[in-house]
Design a protein around this motif. Structure first.
Motif, PDB file in Angstrom:
ATOM      1  N   LYS A   1       0.819  -1.211   0.000  1.00 37.55           N
ATOM      2  CA  LYS A   1       0.000   0.000   0.000  1.00 37.55           C
ATOM      3  C   LYS A   1       0.853   1.261   0.000  1.00 37.55           C
ATOM      4  O   LYS A   1       2.033   1.237   0.339  1.00 37.55           O
ATOM      5  CB  LYS A   1      -0.937  -0.003   1.206  1.00 37.55           C
ATOM      6  CG  LYS A   1      -0.223  -0.005   2.538  1.00 37.55           C
ATOM      7  CD  LYS A   1      -1.250  -0.100   3.641  1.00 37.55           C
ATOM      8  CE  LYS A   1      -0.578  -0.281   4.991  1.00 37.55           C
ATOM      9  NZ  LYS A   1      -0.594   0.786   5.900  1.00 37.55           N
ATOM     10  N   GLU A   2       0.232   2.343  -0.355  1.00 37.33           N
ATOM     11  CA  GLU A   2       0.835   3.668  -0.322  1.00 37.33           C
ATOM     12  C   GLU A   2       2.144   3.780  -1.099  1.00 37.33           C
ATOM     13  O   GLU A   2       3.124   4.312  -0.630  1.00 37.33           O
ATOM     14  CB  GLU A   2       1.047   4.128   1.129  1.00 37.33           C
ATOM     15  CG  GLU A   2      -0.234   4.677   1.727  1.00 37.33           C
ATOM     16  CD  GLU A   2      -0.266   4.562   3.247  1.00 37.33           C
ATOM     17  OE1 GLU A   2       0.813   4.428   3.841  1.00 37.33           O
ATOM     18  OE2 GLU A   2      -1.364   4.600   3.816  1.00 37.33           O
TER      19      GLU A   2
ATOM     20  N   SER B   1      -2.607   5.343  -6.929  1.00 36.33           N
ATOM     21  CA  SER B   1      -3.726   6.243  -7.252  1.00 36.33           C
ATOM     22  C   SER B   1      -3.219   7.528  -7.866  1.00 36.33           C
ATOM     23  O   SER B   1      -3.755   8.008  -8.874  1.00 36.33           O
ATOM     24  CB  SER B   1      -4.528   6.557  -5.988  1.00 36.33           C
ATOM     25  OG  SER B   1      -4.985   5.348  -5.437  1.00 36.33           O
ATOM     26  N   THR B   2      -2.178   8.100  -7.268  1.00 38.21           N
ATOM     27  CA  THR B   2      -1.612   9.336  -7.800  1.00 38.21           C
ATOM     28  C   THR B   2      -1.091   9.114  -9.211  1.00 38.21           C
ATOM     29  O   THR B   2      -1.364   9.906 -10.124  1.00 38.21           O
ATOM     30  CB  THR B   2      -0.455   9.806  -6.889  1.00 38.21           C
ATOM     31  OG1 THR B   2      -0.925   9.839  -5.559  1.00 38.21           O
ATOM     32  CG2 THR B   2       0.036  11.164  -7.305  1.00 38.21           C
TER      33      THR B   2
ATOM     34  N   ASP C   1     -11.666   3.466 -10.577  1.00 40.91           N
ATOM     35  CA  ASP C   1     -11.150   3.103  -9.265  1.00 40.91           C
ATOM     36  C   ASP C   1     -11.547   1.649  -8.989  1.00 40.91           C
ATOM     37  O   ASP C   1     -12.655   1.365  -8.554  1.00 40.91           O
ATOM     38  CB  ASP C   1     -11.734   4.026  -8.186  1.00 40.91           C
ATOM     39  CG  ASP C   1     -10.965   3.924  -6.882  1.00 40.91           C
ATOM     40  OD1 ASP C   1     -10.149   2.989  -6.757  1.00 40.91           O
ATOM     41  OD2 ASP C   1     -11.177   4.780  -6.003  1.00 40.91           O
TER      42      ASP C   1
ATOM     43  N   LYS D   1     -10.094   0.208  -0.447  1.00 39.54           N
ATOM     44  CA  LYS D   1      -9.751   1.557   0.041  1.00 39.54           C
ATOM     45  C   LYS D   1      -9.806   2.521  -1.136  1.00 39.54           C
ATOM     46  O   LYS D   1      -8.781   2.983  -1.615  1.00 39.54           O
ATOM     47  CB  LYS D   1      -8.347   1.555   0.663  1.00 39.54           C
ATOM     48  CG  LYS D   1      -8.354   1.380   2.176  1.00 39.54           C
ATOM     49  CD  LYS D   1      -6.944   1.371   2.715  1.00 39.54           C
ATOM     50  CE  LYS D   1      -6.374   2.775   2.834  1.00 39.54           C
ATOM     51  NZ  LYS D   1      -4.964   2.731   3.314  1.00 39.54           N
TER      52      LYS D   1
ATOM     53  N   THR E   1     -10.074   5.775  -3.477  1.00 41.36           N
ATOM     54  CA  THR E   1      -9.602   7.143  -3.259  1.00 41.36           C
ATOM     55  C   THR E   1     -10.003   8.100  -4.373  1.00 41.36           C
ATOM     56  O   THR E   1      -9.938   9.307  -4.193  1.00 41.36           O
ATOM     57  CB  THR E   1      -8.054   7.191  -3.177  1.00 41.36           C
ATOM     58  OG1 THR E   1      -7.541   6.534  -4.332  1.00 41.36           O
ATOM     59  CG2 THR E   1      -7.540   6.521  -1.935  1.00 41.36           C
TER      60      THR E   1
ATOM     61  N   HIS F   1     -12.254  10.923  -3.609  1.00 43.43           N
ATOM     62  CA  HIS F   1     -11.628  11.964  -2.787  1.00 43.43           C
ATOM     63  C   HIS F   1     -10.795  12.895  -3.658  1.00 43.43           C
ATOM     64  O   HIS F   1     -10.866  14.114  -3.533  1.00 43.43           O
ATOM     65  CB  HIS F   1     -10.705  11.336  -1.731  1.00 43.43           C
ATOM     66  CG  HIS F   1     -11.436  10.570  -0.683  1.00 43.43           C
ATOM     67  ND1 HIS F   1     -12.497  11.104  -0.002  1.00 43.43           N
ATOM     68  CD2 HIS F   1     -11.266   9.314  -0.201  1.00 43.43           C
ATOM     69  CE1 HIS F   1     -12.958  10.206   0.859  1.00 43.43           C
ATOM     70  NE2 HIS F   1     -12.220   9.106   0.757  1.00 43.43           N
ATOM     71  N   THR F   2     -10.015  12.279  -4.542  1.00 39.13           N
ATOM     72  CA  THR F   2      -9.101  13.065  -5.374  1.00 39.13           C
ATOM     73  C   THR F   2      -9.865  14.087  -6.214  1.00 39.13           C
ATOM     74  O   THR F   2      -9.438  15.232  -6.363  1.00 39.13           O
ATOM     75  CB  THR F   2      -8.320  12.134  -6.307  1.00 39.13           C
ATOM     76  OG1 THR F   2      -7.797  11.071  -5.507  1.00 39.13           O
ATOM     77  CG2 THR F   2      -7.182  12.848  -6.991  1.00 39.13           C
TER      78      THR F   2
ATOM     79  N   ASN G   1     -19.484   8.868  -3.760  1.00 38.10           N
ATOM     80  CA  ASN G   1     -19.177   7.513  -4.221  1.00 38.10           C
ATOM     81  C   ASN G   1     -20.398   6.604  -4.088  1.00 38.10           C
ATOM     82  O   ASN G   1     -20.285   5.442  -3.747  1.00 38.10           O
ATOM     83  CB  ASN G   1     -17.991   6.974  -3.398  1.00 38.10           C
ATOM     84  CG  ASN G   1     -17.379   5.747  -4.037  1.00 38.10           C
ATOM     85  OD1 ASN G   1     -17.598   5.481  -5.211  1.00 38.10           O
ATOM     86  ND2 ASN G   1     -16.624   5.000  -3.255  1.00 38.10           N
TER      87      ASN G   1
ATOM     88  N   THR H   1     -15.973   5.946 -10.223  1.00 38.20           N
ATOM     89  CA  THR H   1     -15.512   5.700  -8.852  1.00 38.20           C
ATOM     90  C   THR H   1     -15.755   4.239  -8.483  1.00 38.20           C
ATOM     91  O   THR H   1     -16.332   3.473  -9.258  1.00 38.20           O
ATOM     92  CB  THR H   1     -16.239   6.626  -7.860  1.00 38.20           C
ATOM     93  OG1 THR H   1     -17.643   6.327  -7.921  1.00 38.20           O
ATOM     94  CG2 THR H   1     -16.019   8.088  -8.217  1.00 38.20           C
TER      95      THR H   1
END
Lengths: 231, 262
Positions: free
Chosen positions: A55-56, A60-61, A81, A86, A88, A91-92, A97, A127
């Motif tokens: 993760k992270e 997504s970015t 998505d 999880k 995102t 949100h971005t 959603n 989404t």
């Protein structure tokens, strides 16, 4: 709610390609776009999956910015998505959603009504939808194949953002169904062993690995400037 | 995985860890300096010279043989000076609170080859005491040698002198700091290598190629470097650059898709 425009709130900072189109980072995304375009076998890649080992790491970015630069190049792009654990994307882009991929996969709603405008020309969004109990089973259903076929008719390129490949099986399923997979690596954070395992899982899933994006890559100063002059 | 030792890679890593290596070197130099100046007590050295020369019975018969005899005696004398026979006497005379053994360690007797001069060096934390011990030892030796060897061929050439501002012989701060610098540099380099080995993360494009055999599509710089206005000065250069970019994009805003060409 359907086909709603992205709200007027400023876009998330991580959408660099949109906010600072002339920045070095935006140029780096365009370089990746070019490389992907060149590495296409017979130019038939319409579905592209972005995943990472853990993760992270910047899936997504990276997928969002890649979607933006692909849209910039004149392609009609859909950013999905596919991380139903999880999510995102909403949100971005400051969306709600209530409707999304998960709803489409259980047969609720139509693709045409579920996609959202991103506020960026050529880029539409899907989404994750409400978080289901069984994301892996949903993805493994023929429903997804039909959905992807439908997407391919409407868009030039469909980019999927997915969960980490080492934690859940979602990405393996997706990688198998997508034309190409891009592995995002968080430079200096991703363990070498994890990267190898991620590559092996993708190979096992018979995914076509387009290549690796090295995220969070700190350029040394001299490197940084030489990179500046490169384009 | 990393089967071969890559010299270029090694120097690249060292360059990256240069601050650590420099810090370690400076730290050890500082430590050596602190120990030298603050912790170690200065040691002074006094030296006296003793001439070994038997006065010939009559001046005309001063021969090569006499000199040879004296030279051969010197090595014996060197041992005798440091023997308990002499040192016990010195300790008694000066009322020193130490053993023959400890005094022995502080006395150095040397003679240049083929020279009839013996140099006696004494180290002490007090210059005065060092001078006193050196002179007393020389004096006691001069007296005792008559009884021990039944000869009278030793005379004090130059007694130890008290100088106005004595320079300590130990510690040598510069030498210690040089040693500290070498140790610090080596430890720093070693630590850099260890840290490098401990770091098992993917860090370079070569890693991707070597480990995964996959193509690197591109790199993305940390997004955090963009858009933040309260960045530390470390990123000043980059910030300025971003601002330039910003103003450029304002100027060219009328043209659509400025950056899309490649």
């Amino acid at each position: 709610m359907l086909n709603q425009t992205a709200s007027k709130r400023p876009l998330a900072r991580k959408l660099v390609a949109r906010i600072k189109p002339n920045s070095v980072i935006s140029e780096q995304y365009r370089t990746i776009r070019t490389t992907i375009n060149f590495s296409l076998p017979g130019n038939e890649m319409k579905t592209l999956l972005f995943t990472s080992a853990s993760k992270e790491e910047g899936k997504s970015t990276t997928s969002a910015n890649m979607a933006i630069v692909f849209a910039e190049s004149g392609k009609k792009v859909l950013l999905v998505d596919a991380d139903m654990r999880k999510p995102t994307l909403h949100h971005t882009f400051h969306l709600n959603n209530h409707m999304g991929l998960s709803n489409l996969l259980i047969g609720k709603g139509e693709l045409e009504q579920s996609v959202r405008d991103s506020g960026i020309q050529g880029l539409e969004l899907l989404t994750s939808g409400q978080i289901p109990h069984n994301p892996a089973e949903l993805l493994d259903s023929p429903m997804l194949d039909r959905l992807i076929e439908k997407m391919k008719e409407r868009y030039d390129l469909i980019i999927f953002d997915s969960p980490p490949i080492l934690s859940v099986s979602d990405s393996k399923i997706m990688a198998n169904k997508c034309d190409g997979t891009v592995l995002v690596v968080n430079t200096g954070k991703t363990e070498k062993q994890s990267a190898i395992k991620a590559r092996d899982s993708l190979t096992t899933s018979k995914a076509y690995i387009v290549g690796v994006v090295m995220n969070n890559y700190k350029l040394s100063k001299d490197h940084y400037y030489s990179y500046e002059y490169n384009y | 995985m990393e089967s071969t030792f890559n010299m270029k890679e090694f120097f690249k890593n060292m360059k990256k860890r240069l601050p650590l290596i420099i810090a370690m070197t400076v730290a050890f130099v500082a430590l050596a300096a602190a120990v030298s100046y603050l912790w170690m007590k200065p040691v002074y050295e006094a030296s006296t010279q003793i001439l070994v020369n038997k006065a010939p019975a009559n001046a005309q018969e001063f021969s090569m043989q006499d000199i040879d005899t004296n030279l051969q005696l010197i090595s014996t004398y060197n041992v005798i000076i440091k023997s308990p026979a002499i040192l016990t006497e010195v300790i008694n005379e000066l009322g020193l609170n130490e053993t023959v053994q400890s005094l022995n360690e502080r006395i150095e007797v040397s003679s240049i080859e083929d020279s009839q001069v013996v140099t006696l060096e004494v180290e002490d934390e007090s210059m005065q005491q060092a001078v006193l011990i050196a002179n007393t030892t020389a004096k006691v030796f001069e007296q005792e040698i008559r009884n021990l060897m039944r000869v009278d061929n030793v005379s004090i050439l130059a007694p130890a002198m008290m100088t106005a501002s004595p320079e300590p012989v130990k510690p040598d701060p510069l030498f210690n700091m040089a040693v500290g610098a070498i140790i610090g540099f080596m430890l720093g380099t070693g630590l850099a290598i260890v840290l490098d080995q401990l770091n098992t993360t993917v860090r370079t494009e070569e890693d991707i190629d070597e480990l995964l055999g996959l193509q690197v599509l591109g790199i993305v710089s940390p997004v955090g470097d963009l858009g933040k206005t309260d960045k530390s000065s470390k990123h000043t250069d980059r910030m300025e650059l971003d601002e330039n970019v910003e103003s450029d994009s304002v100027k060219t805003a009328a043209r659509p898709k400025v950056g899309s060409t490649y």
